[in-house]
Design an enzyme around this catalytic site. Sequence first.
Site, PDB file in Angstrom:
ATOM      1  CE  LYS A 127     -76.070  16.434 -66.950  1.00  0.00           C
ATOM      2  NZ  LYS A 127     -76.520  16.987 -68.245  1.00  0.00           N
ATOM      3  CB  SER A 163     -78.662  19.896 -67.321  1.00  0.00           C
ATOM      4  OG  SER A 163     -78.248  18.912 -68.266  1.00  0.00           O
ATOM      5  CB  SER A 217     -77.210  19.993 -71.104  1.00  0.00           C
ATOM      6  OG  SER A 217     -78.532  20.435 -70.948  1.00  0.00           O
TER       7      SER A 217
END
Length: 463
Positions: free
Chosen positions: A79, A149, A173
């Site tokens: 990420k 996210s 997330s």
Amino acid sequence: MQPYELTLSAAADAVRTRRLSPVELVDSVLERVERAEPHLQAYATVTAEHTRRAARAAEDDLAAGRHRGPLHGIPMGLKDLIDVAGIATSASSRVRAGHRAEASSTVAARLEAGGAVLVGKTHTHEFAYGLTTPQTSNAWDTGRVAGGSSGGSAVAVAAGTATFALGTDTGGSIRVPAALNGVVGLKPTYGLVPRHGVTSLSWSLDHVGPITRTVEDAALVLDTLAGHDPRDPASLAVPAARYGPVAGTNLRGLRVGVPRNYYFDHVDPEVESAVRDAIDRLEELGARLVEVEIPMTRYIQATQWGLMVPEATAYHERTLRTVPELYQADVRILLEAGELMPAGDYLRAQRARTLMRREWAAMLRDVDLIAAPSVPATAVEAGQETITWADGTVEGVSDAYVRLSSPANITGVPSLSLPVGHDAAGLPIGMQLLGRPLGERVLLRAGHAYERSRPARGLARAA
């Protein structure tokens, strides 16, 4: 089957036995990236040159008799909050344009030491402050949200453009996009995986964890990630534990808590049906089902937002005042709202969390884990802002997606999301298993047993 389609466990075995070279595996994944990225947009940065060098180095190590473990030569996505030395960490934001990390985060360094090969940095909702990752498309239907996210990480794994990936989880997330894309997402116990070198959203709620195609794969990645790091003040100094490989499918003696409140309120009927069928399957595998009452439910969402909003604003204080125009509108609004929150509200949220942790600990003394939906609905259409429930209640999409996942962040307990079916539109449905602090082995055992009892899954259909 092409190399990019292999699970981590299968790829690791093929690499270890020299039936597949790291270069062949990485080349297959990079070719997949070229085909899939134009319509999925899972990656903020693809590090193809760096990736091929690392694959050749992994192959040279094998030729010299140096095998670093199950992640040796395995392609991964990280990420775009997770620092890797010399590579951009943009947090999918114009605020971070041109930023390059000077040193690697603890988790990136541990994965590199284990032989994993970086494919690139995956998209996040800007600074992880959202539940949809708008620039990334769902791996099953490109007209729908990826979830967030950590949407880029989940889509990359679901599409075969990474064999595994890391995400972060502040209110769900990791688990939300994992559920919406039909992959496995693990939010470990708070403090089990260090966050040094990872861009923060909310320091007291942030977690780092793996997104994989199988539960066993998640266990193998957790083995590498977990462990104390004094550079993270919240890092737990606990004895080292092994999480993988996961063995056995008999759940005899396991007590599974089934919530009678909260987790099945305002849940899509198809989601509820699939999750209850999965819970029944756990019982068929030997578990004993026990009804439980989720405590303090009226305070959950207020506590989540009461902690997250001011902590996020504090982190962004300088840039919010100097370059506010560089933030996306939805994130900027939330950050500015944090400036208006009274200190007393934050302190009340802290007190509520303390009470909630105590009440959850009492509840978990009577069961080994809790089984519930990961999210109340499958992936909504891109741009959709609300969900209307059968009783006429209208709920914001982000509020709906965070509602069932945030209790694990507030209390710090581990939570594992795994796929348990599809709705009539063919979109994935996820079930989450929540356990006691440091109870990851129990969750992984139960998830693995369920997974082994069902047909093997392929890659996402839109990929």
